[in-house]
Design a protein around this motif. Structure first.
Motif, short mmCIF file in Angstrom:
data_model
loop_
_atom_site.label_atom_id
_atom_site.label_comp_id
_atom_site.label_asym_id
_atom_site.label_seq_id
_atom_site.Cartn_x
_atom_site.Cartn_y
_atom_site.Cartn_z
N THR A 173 8.34 14.06 24.90
CA THR A 173 7.94 14.09 23.67
C THR A 173 7.82 12.86 22.80
OG1 THR A 173 8.81 16.32 24.06
CG2 THR A 173 8.04 15.55 21.61
N HIS A 174 6.62 12.62 22.38
CA HIS A 174 6.15 11.38 21.52
C HIS A 174 5.96 11.98 20.08
CE1 HIS A 174 4.35 7.81 20.22
NE2 HIS A 174 3.34 8.28 20.29
N HIS A 175 6.74 11.27 19.05
CA HIS A 175 6.41 11.39 17.78
C HIS A 175 5.93 9.96 17.39
CE1 HIS A 175 8.13 15.54 17.38
NE2 HIS A 175 8.94 15.01 18.34
N LEU A 176 5.07 10.19 16.51
CA LEU A 176 4.45 8.72 15.84
C LEU A 176 4.78 8.65 14.48
CD1 LEU A 176 0.92 7.37 17.00
CD2 LEU A 176 1.98 6.86 14.70
N LEU A 177 5.54 7.76 14.12
CA LEU A 177 6.04 7.43 12.64
C LEU A 177 5.25 6.03 12.31
CD1 LEU A 177 8.13 8.88 14.01
CD2 LEU A 177 9.79 8.09 12.14
N PHE A 178 4.61 6.04 10.95
CA PHE A 178 3.91 4.98 10.80
C PHE A 178 4.33 4.68 9.02
CE2 PHE A 178 1.02 8.14 10.03
CZ PHE A 178 0.27 7.91 8.98
N GLY A 179 4.13 3.41 8.67
CA GLY A 179 4.17 3.25 7.36
C GLY A 179 2.75 2.76 6.62
N TYR A 180 2.72 2.94 5.43
CA TYR A 180 1.39 2.87 4.59
C TYR A 180 1.42 2.22 3.51
CZ TYR A 180 2.08 7.26 2.56
OH TYR A 180 2.52 8.27 1.83
N GLN A 181 2.43 1.89 3.04
CA GLN A 181 2.79 1.01 1.58
C GLN A 181 2.28 -0.29 1.57
OE1 GLN A 181 6.74 -0.27 -0.18
NE2 GLN A 181 6.28 1.51 -1.43
N ARG A 182 1.44 -0.36 0.62
CA ARG A 182 0.64 -1.75 0.56
C ARG A 182 1.35 -2.69 -0.36
NH1 ARG A 182 -5.77 -1.63 1.24
NH2 ARG A 182 -5.12 -3.59 1.05
N ASN A 183 0.92 -4.03 -0.26
CA ASN A 183 1.24 -4.84 -1.44
C ASN A 183 0.23 -4.63 -2.54
OD1 ASN A 183 1.01 -7.18 -3.19
ND2 ASN A 183 2.24 -8.45 -1.42
N SER A 184 0.38 -4.72 -3.75
CA SER A 184 -0.40 -4.25 -4.93
C SER A 184 -1.59 -5.36 -4.81
CB SER A 184 0.40 -4.37 -6.39
OG SER A 184 0.90 -5.51 -6.59
N ARG A 185 -1.34 -6.67 -4.44
CA ARG A 185 -2.44 -7.60 -4.30
C ARG A 185 -3.16 -7.78 -3.04
NH1 ARG A 185 2.14 -11.77 -5.71
NH2 ARG A 185 2.80 -10.46 -3.94
N SER A 186 -2.85 -6.58 -2.14
CA SER A 186 -3.64 -6.53 -0.80
C SER A 186 -5.04 -6.19 -1.09
CB SER A 186 -2.92 -5.55 0.00
OG SER A 186 -1.88 -5.80 0.68
N PRO A 231 -5.76 5.27 18.81
CA PRO A 231 -6.12 6.46 19.24
C PRO A 231 -5.32 7.05 20.47
CG PRO A 231 -7.98 5.51 18.29
CD PRO A 231 -7.01 4.51 18.22
N PRO A 232 -5.14 6.40 21.47
CA PRO A 232 -4.60 6.71 22.51
C PRO A 232 -3.16 7.12 22.01
CG PRO A 232 -5.78 4.85 23.22
CD PRO A 232 -5.82 4.95 21.64
N ALA A 233 -2.34 6.34 21.32
CA ALA A 233 -1.15 6.70 20.99
C ALA A 233 -0.87 8.02 20.06
CB ALA A 233 -0.51 5.57 19.83
N GLN A 234 -2.25 8.46 19.49
CA GLN A 234 -2.21 9.61 18.83
C GLN A 234 -2.36 10.68 19.88
OE1 GLN A 234 -4.19 10.19 15.27
NE2 GLN A 234 -4.86 7.95 15.35
N GLN A 235 -3.03 10.46 20.81
CA GLN A 235 -3.44 11.43 21.75
C GLN A 235 -2.29 12.28 22.47
OE1 GLN A 235 -6.39 10.13 24.49
NE2 GLN A 235 -6.35 12.03 25.89
N ASP A 236 -1.20 11.71 22.80
CA ASP A 236 -0.18 12.40 23.29
C ASP A 236 1.04 12.94 22.24
OD1 ASP A 236 -1.20 12.83 25.70
OD2 ASP A 236 -0.48 10.85 26.44
N ALA A 237 0.72 12.29 21.04
CA ALA A 237 1.85 12.70 19.85
C ALA A 237 2.08 14.00 19.73
CB ALA A 237 1.61 11.68 18.81
N ALA A 238 3.30 14.46 19.56
CA ALA A 238 3.78 15.87 19.27
C ALA A 238 3.18 15.94 17.86
CB ALA A 238 4.99 16.22 19.54
N ARG A 239 3.56 14.93 16.91
CA ARG A 239 3.19 15.04 15.45
C ARG A 239 3.14 13.83 15.05
NH1 ARG A 239 6.68 18.17 11.03
NH2 ARG A 239 5.25 17.14 9.04
N LEU A 240 2.55 13.47 14.00
CA LEU A 240 2.29 12.10 13.33
C LEU A 240 3.07 12.22 12.03
CD1 LEU A 240 -0.18 12.17 15.28
CD2 LEU A 240 -1.09 10.24 13.75
N TYR A 241 3.67 11.18 11.59
CA TYR A 241 4.72 11.15 10.25
C TYR A 241 4.35 9.85 9.52
CZ TYR A 241 7.67 14.62 12.58
OH TYR A 241 8.03 15.60 13.76
N GLY A 242 3.63 10.08 8.31
CA GLY A 242 3.54 8.92 7.77
C GLY A 242 4.27 8.60 6.40
#
Length: 108
Positions: A37-50, A67-78
Motif C-alpha cells: 500500500t502506497h500513500h503519497l504525501l506532498f507539500g505545496y507551501q511556496r515562498n511568497s516571492r516565488s 503520474p506513475p507515482a499517483q497511479q498506484d497510490a491508495a490516497r494522496l495527502y497534500g
C-alpha cells in the motif's frame, strides 16, 4: 551525504526502473507488488516571492505528483508545508504514525 536527488530527478534511471517494466521505452507501467500500500504525501507551501509553477520551495508539485507515482497510490495527502517543513509538521507525523499502525494491524 547520499545524493538522492539525482535518483529522484524527473526522468532518472531509478524512477524509470521503479515505475516501468520497460524503462527504456516507458510504455508499460510496473505496478507495486501485491499487498503493498502506497500513500503519497506532498507539500505545496511556496515562498511568497516565488514565481512560476507551484512548488514546496524546492521541488515542483508536478514533480511530487508524478503520474506513475499517483497511479498506484491508495490516497494522496497534500500539506501546506515546505520541502523541509513537512518533516516537522505534527499533522504529517500523526498521519504517518496512523498509516504505519494500520499497516501493522493488517499483517497481524
Amino acid at each position: 551525504m547520499v545524493r538522492v536527488w539525482y535518483d529522484m530527478a524527473p526522468g532518472s534511471a531509478y524512477l524509470r526502473e521503479l515505475f516501468y517494466s520497460d524503462p527504456d521505452r516507458t510504455t508499460r507501467h510496473r505496478s507495486l507488488p501485491p499487498g503493498t500500500t502506497h500513500h503519497l504525501l506532498f507539500g505545496y507551501q511556496r515562498n511568497s516571492r516565488s514565481f512560476g509553477e507551484s512548488d514546496d520551495s524546492t521541488v515542483s508539485v508536478a514533480s511530487q505528483l508524478y503520474p506513475p507515482a499517483q497511479q498506484d497510490a491508495a490516497r494522496l495527502y497534500g500539506f501546506n508545508a515546505t520541502h523541509v517543513g513537512i518533516l516537522e509538521t505534527s499533522e504529517v507525523s500523526q498521519l504517518v504514525n496512523r498509516l504505519l499502525a494500520e499497516a501493522v494491524r493488517q499483517v497481524q
